[in-house]
Each structure stands twice: as structure tokens, then as C-alpha cells.
Design an enzyme around this catalytic site. Structure first.
Site, PDB file in Angstrom:
ATOM      1  N   ASP A 180       0.852  -1.196   0.000  1.00 53.56           N
ATOM      2  CA  ASP A 180       0.000   0.000   0.000  1.00 53.56           C
ATOM      3  C   ASP A 180       0.887   1.244   0.000  1.00 53.56           C
ATOM      4  O   ASP A 180       1.894   1.300   0.720  1.00 53.56           O
ATOM      5  CB  ASP A 180      -0.893  -0.032   1.252  1.00 53.56           C
ATOM      6  CG  ASP A 180      -2.037   0.957   1.183  1.00 53.56           C
ATOM      7  OD1 ASP A 180      -3.185   0.521   1.257  1.00 53.56           O
ATOM      8  OD2 ASP A 180      -1.788   2.171   1.072  1.00 53.56           O
ATOM      9  N   ASN A 230     -13.008  -3.002   3.196  1.00 53.81           N
ATOM     10  CA  ASN A 230     -14.026  -1.955   3.259  1.00 53.81           C
ATOM     11  C   ASN A 230     -14.940  -1.987   2.030  1.00 53.81           C
ATOM     12  O   ASN A 230     -14.452  -2.153   0.909  1.00 53.81           O
ATOM     13  CB  ASN A 230     -13.347  -0.570   3.323  1.00 53.81           C
ATOM     14  CG  ASN A 230     -12.420  -0.437   4.522  1.00 53.81           C
ATOM     15  OD1 ASN A 230     -12.697  -0.965   5.592  1.00 53.81           O
ATOM     16  ND2 ASN A 230     -11.309   0.262   4.346  1.00 53.81           N
ATOM     17  N   GLN A 277     -14.447   2.825   2.147  1.00 49.30           N
ATOM     18  CA  GLN A 277     -13.849   2.436   0.858  1.00 49.30           C
ATOM     19  C   GLN A 277     -13.563   3.686   0.028  1.00 49.30           C
ATOM     20  O   GLN A 277     -14.427   4.565  -0.107  1.00 49.30           O
ATOM     21  CB  GLN A 277     -14.790   1.499   0.082  1.00 49.30           C
ATOM     22  CG  GLN A 277     -14.150   0.931  -1.180  1.00 49.30           C
ATOM     23  CD  GLN A 277     -15.045  -0.057  -1.932  1.00 49.30           C
ATOM     24  OE1 GLN A 277     -16.235  -0.204  -1.622  1.00 49.30           O
ATOM     25  NE2 GLN A 277     -14.472  -0.729  -2.920  1.00 49.30           N
ATOM     26  N   HIS A 332     -10.641  -5.014  -2.712  1.00 53.03           N
ATOM     27  CA  HIS A 332      -9.295  -5.318  -2.204  1.00 53.03           C
ATOM     28  C   HIS A 332      -9.372  -5.657  -0.728  1.00 53.03           C
ATOM     29  O   HIS A 332     -10.295  -5.227  -0.023  1.00 53.03           O
ATOM     30  CB  HIS A 332      -8.325  -4.153  -2.433  1.00 53.03           C
ATOM     31  CG  HIS A 332      -8.828  -2.848  -1.905  1.00 53.03           C
ATOM     32  ND1 HIS A 332      -9.742  -2.078  -2.594  1.00 53.03           N
ATOM     33  CD2 HIS A 332      -8.570  -2.184  -0.758  1.00 53.03           C
ATOM     34  CE1 HIS A 332     -10.010  -0.996  -1.892  1.00 53.03           C
ATOM     35  NE2 HIS A 332      -9.322  -1.039  -0.767  1.00 53.03           N
ATOM     36  N   HIS A 342      -7.102  -5.494   2.835  1.00 50.71           N
ATOM     37  CA  HIS A 342      -5.917  -4.931   3.484  1.00 50.71           C
ATOM     38  C   HIS A 342      -5.293  -5.982   4.395  1.00 50.71           C
ATOM     39  O   HIS A 342      -5.995  -6.609   5.200  1.00 50.71           O
ATOM     40  CB  HIS A 342      -6.297  -3.752   4.385  1.00 50.71           C
ATOM     41  CG  HIS A 342      -6.846  -2.568   3.654  1.00 50.71           C
ATOM     42  ND1 HIS A 342      -6.064  -1.482   3.342  1.00 50.71           N
ATOM     43  CD2 HIS A 342      -8.092  -2.289   3.193  1.00 50.71           C
ATOM     44  CE1 HIS A 342      -6.820  -0.571   2.720  1.00 50.71           C
ATOM     45  NE2 HIS A 342      -8.047  -1.032   2.619  1.00 50.71           N
TER      46      HIS A 342
HETATM   47  P1  5GP Z   1      -9.807   1.616   0.860  1.00 52.21           P
HETATM   48  O1  5GP Z   1      -9.909   2.911   1.619  1.00 52.21           O
HETATM   49  O2  5GP Z   1     -10.547   1.708  -0.457  1.00 52.21           O
HETATM   50  O3  5GP Z   1     -10.197   0.404   1.637  1.00 52.21           O
HETATM   51  O4  5GP Z   1      -8.271   1.428   0.574  1.00 52.21           O
HETATM   52  C1  5GP Z   1      -7.599   1.990  -0.496  1.00 52.21           C
HETATM   53  C2  5GP Z   1      -6.126   1.824  -0.208  1.00 52.21           C
HETATM   54  O5  5GP Z   1      -5.432   1.912  -1.418  1.00 52.21           O
HETATM   55  C3  5GP Z   1      -5.538   2.889   0.723  1.00 52.21           C
HETATM   56  O6  5GP Z   1      -4.930   2.234   1.832  1.00 52.21           O
HETATM   57  C4  5GP Z   1      -4.536   3.626  -0.149  1.00 52.21           C
HETATM   58  O7  5GP Z   1      -3.379   3.991   0.561  1.00 52.21           O
HETATM   59  C5  5GP Z   1      -4.224   2.607  -1.229  1.00 52.21           C
HETATM   60  N1  5GP Z   1      -3.899   3.157  -2.528  1.00 52.21           N
HETATM   61  C6  5GP Z   1      -4.621   4.087  -3.221  1.00 52.21           C
HETATM   62  N2  5GP Z   1      -4.047   4.323  -4.420  1.00 52.21           N
HETATM   63  C7  5GP Z   1      -2.963   3.502  -4.494  1.00 52.21           C
HETATM   64  C8  5GP Z   1      -1.967   3.286  -5.509  1.00 52.21           C
HETATM   65  O8  5GP Z   1      -1.962   3.887  -6.578  1.00 52.21           O
HETATM   66  N3  5GP Z   1      -1.013   2.353  -5.233  1.00 52.21           N
HETATM   67  C9  5GP Z   1      -0.997   1.662  -4.053  1.00 52.21           C
HETATM   68  N4  5GP Z   1      -0.003   0.762  -3.896  1.00 52.21           N
HETATM   69  N5  5GP Z   1      -1.897   1.845  -3.083  1.00 52.21           N
HETATM   70  C10 5GP Z   1      -2.872   2.759  -3.295  1.00 52.21           C
END
Ligand code: 5GP
Ligand code: ZN
Length: 136
Positions: free
Chosen positions: A30, A86, A93, A99, A101
Site C-alpha cells: 500500500d 471496506n 472504501q 481489495h 488490506h
Molecule cells: P480503501 O480505503 O478503499 O479500503 O483502501 C484503499 C487503499 O489503497 C488505501 O490504503 C490507499 O493507501 C491505497 N492506494 C490508493 N491508491 C494507491 C496506488 O496507486 N497504489 C498503491 N499501492 N496503493 C494505493
């Protein structure tokens, strides 16, 4: 979904720090880690969230989570792990491609994933149990 960042990452169009890859999934670091080693399991096919993800794929994603957690725990010498997933903005989310975590936890870290504990009332319990037995 050419405009979906995780489609592009999972399929290798955008380079990422990849910890594991097979035909169906890519596991990447991440970019905004909650702790050292925070990784994401991303299916190569686009599903917005758990509501769209086929159950068989969900099963395989969790098997992969189980394997990754064990491997990463050894490699990183962490003390525990959170597996977090999420769905929808209300649940936090921000990227609308399913995805999971994988968040390594270290004694004394300041990672905040907590919530304020409520109290299960008799009224809520009865209402929920009744609603859950309704089939549609
Ligand atoms: P969510 O909030 O949707 O559950 O998690 C999205 C996650 O994706 C966040 O932890 C954020 O840091 C990560 N993330 C967003 N854009 C990118 C990216 O371009 N590359 C990587 N490796 N992680 C990303
Ligand atoms: Zn996507």
C-alpha cells in the site's frame, strides 16, 4: 475498466511493489501504509466490492490472505495482523475495486482501527434476528 487504478496495477500496466502474483490476484504494498508492510490483495478482474465479488473468488482471496499473513509474519517479525476489507464510502472504501488490506501489527504501534463499543440491546437483538430470517 481502463480508468480503474487497481485494474491497471493488478494487470501490471502500472508498476507496483509486488509481493505475490498469480493468474487471479496481485498482492502489493500500500502506498499509504498504516504500518510497515501494509499490503493489499487485489483481484485482476474488476469487482467494485464484496457485493460484486463471486463467492468462489472471495474464498480464494481469503485463502491467499491466510498464506500471506503467515509468510509476512515470519518475514517482518510482526506480532499480529489485521485483515480489513471496506465496502462502500460509508465503510471507508476509497478505491472502488475490491481489495483486502493486510496490516501487520507491532507491539506498541499506534495503528487505529478501533471503534467505540456499544451495547447489544434486547430490542436490537430481537429485531435483527427477525429480519435475518426473512428470505427474499
Ligand atoms: P480503501 O480505503 O478503499 O479500503 O483502501 C484503499 C487503499 O489503497 C488505501 O490504503 C490507499 O493507501 C491505497 N492506494 C490508493 N491508491 C494507491 C496506488 O496507486 N497504489 C498503491 N499501492 N496503493 C494505493
Ligand atoms: Zn478495477
Amino acid at each position: 475498466m481502463s480508468d480503474c487504478i487497481f485494474c491497471r496495477i493488478a494487470n501490471g500496466e502500472i508498476p507496483s511493489a509486488t509481493l505475490y502474483e498469480d493468474e487471479e490476484f496481485r498482492v502489493i504494498l500500500d502506498l499509504g501504509p498504516a504500518s510497515k508492510g501494509h499490503a493489499l490483495i487485489i483481484p485482476k478482474q474488476h469487482y467494485a466490492d464484496i457485493y460484486e465479488l463471486p463467492e468462489e473468488a472471495a474464498g480464494r482471496a481469503f485463502i491467499l490472505a491466510s498464506k500471506m499473513v503467515k509468510k509476512m509474519t515470519k518475514a517482518l517479525s510482526c506480532d499480529g495482523f489485521n485483515v480489513v476489507q471496506n465496502n462502500k464510502p460509508v465503510a471507508g472504501q476509497t478505491v472502488f475495486h475490491f481489495h483486502m488490506h493486510l496490516i501487520p501489527r507491532y507491539e506498541g504501534d499506534q495503528v487505529g482501527l478501533g471503534w467505540k463499543m456499544g451495547k447489544l440491546t434486547e430490542e436490537d437483538k430481537a429485531e435483527i434476528l427477525e429480519k435475518m430470517q426473512i428470505t427474499d
